[in-house]
Design a protein around this motif. Structure first.
Motif, PDB file in Angstrom:
ATOM      1  N   GLY A 289       1.002  -1.311   0.075  1.00 53.92           N
ATOM      2  CA  GLY A 289       0.091  -0.148   0.021  1.00 53.92           C
ATOM      3  C   GLY A 289       0.696   1.153   0.057  1.00 53.92           C
ATOM      4  N   ASP A 290       2.103   1.154  -0.260  1.00 54.46           N
ATOM      5  CA  ASP A 290       3.023   2.456  -0.136  1.00 54.46           C
ATOM      6  C   ASP A 290       2.898   3.013  -1.589  1.00 54.46           C
ATOM      7  OD1 ASP A 290       3.477   2.071   2.554  1.00 54.46           O
ATOM      8  OD2 ASP A 290       4.987   0.646   1.989  1.00 54.46           O
ATOM      9  N   ALA A 291       2.609   2.430  -2.633  1.00 56.70           N
ATOM     10  CA  ALA A 291       2.605   3.090  -4.002  1.00 56.70           C
ATOM     11  C   ALA A 291       1.649   2.314  -4.887  1.00 56.70           C
ATOM     12  CB  ALA A 291       3.998   2.867  -4.755  1.00 56.70           C
ATOM     13  N   ALA A 292       1.183   2.912  -5.610  1.00 55.03           N
ATOM     14  CA  ALA A 292      -0.076   2.539  -6.672  1.00 55.03           C
ATOM     15  C   ALA A 292       0.454   1.998  -8.037  1.00 55.03           C
ATOM     16  CB  ALA A 292      -1.072   3.711  -6.757  1.00 55.03           C
ATOM     17  N   PHE A 293       1.341   2.634  -8.680  1.00 58.03           N
ATOM     18  CA  PHE A 293       2.023   2.247  -9.806  1.00 58.03           C
ATOM     19  C   PHE A 293       3.439   2.710 -10.079  1.00 58.03           C
ATOM     20  CE2 PHE A 293      -0.217   6.460 -10.442  1.00 58.03           C
ATOM     21  CZ  PHE A 293       0.801   7.044 -11.080  1.00 58.03           C
ATOM     22  N   ALA A 294       3.913   2.614 -11.323  1.00 61.11           N
ATOM     23  CA  ALA A 294       5.292   2.879 -11.579  1.00 61.11           C
ATOM     24  C   ALA A 294       5.259   3.412 -13.022  1.00 61.11           C
ATOM     25  CB  ALA A 294       6.026   1.818 -11.570  1.00 61.11           C
ATOM     26  N   LEU A 295       6.193   4.263 -13.211  1.00 62.90           N
ATOM     27  CA  LEU A 295       6.251   5.122 -14.636  1.00 62.90           C
ATOM     28  C   LEU A 295       7.804   4.831 -15.168  1.00 62.90           C
ATOM     29  CD1 LEU A 295       4.744   8.510 -14.042  1.00 62.90           C
ATOM     30  CD2 LEU A 295       3.636   6.557 -14.952  1.00 62.90           C
ATOM     31  N   HIS A 296       7.945   4.313 -16.366  1.00 57.89           N
ATOM     32  CA  HIS A 296       9.439   4.332 -16.872  1.00 57.89           C
ATOM     33  C   HIS A 296       9.158   5.326 -18.023  1.00 57.89           C
ATOM     34  CE1 HIS A 296      12.625   3.027 -19.406  1.00 57.89           C
ATOM     35  NE2 HIS A 296      13.023   2.020 -18.382  1.00 57.89           N
TER      36      HIS A 296
END
Length: 542
Positions: A289-296
Motif C-alpha cells: 500500500g505504499d505506491a499505486a503504480f510505476a512509470l518508466h
C-alpha cells in the motif's frame, strides 16, 4: 410694503447691505425692509445685474458683491461639518489610545487575541529570476526564494467566484529558504530546498515538498527510466530459440556488422538489477500500500543516431516486455533510443514497422501495459482508474485519480514526426482535449515523457490555468542521466529528472493540506548515487 424674499433666488436682507432684489424686479431696502423703485436707487442706474448669484451693492456702483442667504446657509453648513469632523477625530484618537493600552496589557499577561496558526508561515519560492525552467526548455537551477504558505491562493490567474471545485495556488511570496528540518509531529505545507539532496547537473539543492503521512497522502507512485542499456552485453536468442548469455550467433557488440533482423537481447547487469532488485522492491511497496503504480520514462536500450539503431528488434523489445511485465501497474513512455533512433524510422510518417512493434508490445490493447492490472491500495481510496489512450498514438495517455490529471506523452529526444513534421502538435492537442475547462476539477497535474515539453503543450497548460486557476504541475522526464535526481522549480511548475542505469526508483508523493491544496514530495530510494552498481534498496529504505 415689506420685501418678501425668496431665499432660493434673492439676497439676505439681514446683512449690512443697502439694497437687494425682490420678486418682480423690485429692489429691497434692507434697512427699512421696504420695496423701492430701482430708478431711485443711488449709484449707476445702468447696472444691469439681476442674477442673485452676481447681484452687487447698488449704492456703490455695482462694485461690491452681496452674499445670498443660500451662500450664508452653505457657509454655516460647512462650519458645522468642520466642527463635527474635529469631534469625530478626537473620539477616534481616544479609542485608539484605549485599544493600544489594552493590547499592551494583554501582551504583558501573555494573552493572544488571535488563534495561533496550526503551521508556521511557509517560505514558498515562486522562481522569480529562475534560470532553469524545463517547462521553458532550459537546464539550470532556480534561485532560493521563500515558500508561500499553503492556505493562500497562488499566482496569476484567479478563477471565477463560481469555481468552487478548483484549488487556488498561493499568491504572496518572500525571499527566504525554509530549512528542511521540521518537527516530527507536524507537517509544514510549503516547499523548501532540501539539505539532503542535490541535483548532480548543477549541484543545487533540490526542491522538496511537505512530508507524506497516512492522513495527507493523495497518491504515491514510482518513477525511473534510461534503463536497461546493457550495450556491452552480448546476449541473444540462439538458433535453437533459446537464450544465450554469450551469443555465438552474432557479435551483438558490433552494430556495424549486425543484420537488421538480429536476435540480440542485451540482457546485462542493468537488466539483472531491475529483474532481481528494483522491480521486486516496487512490487513489494505496491502490495503493502505504499505506491499505486510505476512509470518508466523511456530509453530501455542503448541508442544511436536517427533511424540507425539496430538494437531495435523483435527480440530486444520482447526481452524488455518480459522484464517490465513483472512490474505491477507499470506504464511506459517511448525514448528516442527505441523510437526515432530505430533503423527504418520514417520521420515523415506517424507509423512504421518499429513504432508499430513498440505500440503492440507496450501500449495497444493486447499489451499487458494497456491498462492497470491491479487496484490501487485502499490508502489512496482504492479502485483503479481507467486509462484513456489516443487511438492513433496509444503511447499517449491520460487518466485522473483523486483530482489529479496524469498524462503520458510522446516526447523522445531528437527529431520526430510528432514534434517536427505533423501539421499539429499531437501531444498539445491531447492535453487540450483532456483538460476540462468547463469543470476545472483538477487540483494538480502530472505529465511524464522522455525529453522536454513543447512550447505548444505549455501553451495549452497555460490556457487551462487562465480559465480555471494555476495549479501545481509536475513534469517527470529522463534523458539527462544525472547521477542524482533533479527537482527544479519555476512558480508552481516542477520538473523532476530521474536518474539512470542502476539507480533506485524515485517515490513521488502527492499530499494535500487541510484546504485540499496539492504538493509534490520526492523520496530517492537510493541515496548512495549507485548508478553503476545495483543498490540495496531494503537497506536504504526507511
Amino acid at each position: 410694503m415689506a420685501c418678501l424674499l425668496d431665499i432660493d433666488n434673492f439676497l439676505a436682507c439681514e446683512r449690512n447691505d443697502s439694497f437687494d432684489w425682490c420678486g418682480g424686479g423690485s429692489i429691497c431696502n434692507v434697512h427699512t425692509n421696504e420695496v423701492v423703485d430701482p430708478n431711485s436707487v443711488p449709484g449707476d442706474p445702468e447696472c444691469p445685474v439681476r442674477s442673485h448669484s452676481t447681484l452687487q451693492h447698488q449704492s456703490q456702483g455695482c462694485d461690491k458683491p452681496v452674499v445670498t442667504k443660500r451662500k450664508a446657509t452653505i457657509a454655516r453648513a460647512k462650519w458645522l461639518i468642520s466642527i463635527s469632523m474635529i469631534v469625530m477625530t478626537m473620539i477616534f484618537m481616544i479609542y485608539r489610545i484605549q485599544t493600544n493600552q489594552w493590547k499592551r496589557g494583554s501582551l504583558k499577561l501573555g494573552v493572544s487575541r488571535d488563534q495561533p496558526s496550526s503551521a508556521p508561515s511557509a517560505p514558498v519560492d515562486l522562481g522569480h529570476g529562475a534560470t532553469i525552467d524545463e517547462f521553458d526548455d532550459q537546464r539550470s537551477s532556480a534561485p532560493s526564494n521563500t515558500v508561500q504558505p499553503s492556505s493562500a491562493p497562488i499566482n496569476t490567474v484567479q478563477p471565477s467566484s463560481t469555481r468552487t471545485n478548483t484549488v487556488q495556488p498561493s499568491s504572496a511570496h518572500t525571499n527566504a529558504v525554509q530549512p528542511s528540518s521540521a518537527p516530527s509531529n507536524t507537517v509544514n505545507y510549503e516547499y523548501y530546498r532540501s539539505e539532503n539532496s542535490k541535483c548532480s547537473e548543477n549541484n543545487e539543492a533540490n526542491w522538496q515538498g511537505p512530508t507524506p503521512r497516512s492522513d495527507n497522502t493523495v497518491l504515491q507512485f514510482f518513477a525511473f527510466g534510461d534503463v536497461p542499456y546493457d550495450d556491452n552485453a552480448n546476449t541473444c536468442i540462439g538458433i535453437d530459440d533459446l537464450p544465450q548469455i554469450s551469443c555465438t550467433r552474432y557479435n551483438c557488440l558490433e552494430q556495424r556488422l549486425l543484420p537488421i533482423e538480429n536476435t540480440c537481447t542485451y540482457e546485462g547487469s542493468e537488466y539483472r538489477c531491475l529483474k532481481d532488485n528494483i522491480i521486486p522492491y516496487i512490487n513489494d511497496k505496491v502490495v503493502n500500500g505504499d505506491a499505486a503504480f510505476a512509470l518508466h520514462v523511456g530509453d530501455f536500450i542503448k541508442g544511436g543516431t536517427l533511424a540507425s539503431n539496430k538494437r531495435c528488434s523483435e527480440a530486444s523489445f520482447e526481452s524488455r516486455k518480459t522484464l517490465f511485465n513483472q512490474c505491477t501497474n507499470l506504464l511506459l513512455s517511448p525514448g528516442d533510443n527505441e523510437w526515432n533512433d530505430c533503423v527504418g524510422y520514417d520521420i515523415n510518417s506517424n507509423n512504421d514497422e518499429m513504432r508499430q512493434l513498440w505500440r503492440d508490445k507496450f501500449a495497444n490493447e493486447k499489451s499487458p501495459f494497456h491498462q492497470f492490472s491491479y487496484d490501487f491500495p485502499s490508502t489512496f481510496t482504492g479502485d483503479r482508474p481507467h486509462i484513456i489512450r489516443d487511438s492513433n498514438n496509444p503511447e499517449i495517455l491520460f487518466f485522473s485519480y483523486n483530482d489529479i490529471g496524469i498524462f503520458g506523452l510522446n516526447l523522445p529526444a531528437g527529431d520526430t514526426y510528432i514534434n517536427d513534421k505533423s501539421s499539429v502538435d499531437i501531444n498539445a492537442q491531447w492535453v487540450e482535449g483532456k483538460l476540462d475547462k468547463d469543470r476545472c476539477n483538477l487540483k494538480s497535474i502530472v505529465l511524464f515523457g522522455h525529453a522536454v515539453l513543447s512550447t505548444e503543450v505549455k501553451a495549452k497548460l497555460q490556457d487551462y490555468y487562465n480559465v480555471c486557476s494555476t495549479i501545481p504541475t509536475l513534469f517527470i522526464n529522463g534523458n539527462g542521466h544525472p547521477s542524482t535526481y533533479c527537482m527544479k522549480r519555476s512558480n508552481d511548475r516542477f520538473i523532476l529528472t530521474v536518474e539512470a542505469f542502476q539507480s533506485g526508483p524515485l517515490l513521488v508523493s502527492i499530499v494535500h493540506d487541510k484546504d485540499g491544496n496539492h504538493y509534490f514530495h520526492v523520496k530517492d530510494k537510493d541515496m548512495v548515487d549507485s548508478n553503476r552498481s545495483c543498490p540495496d534498496l531494503l537497506m536504504s529504505d526507511d
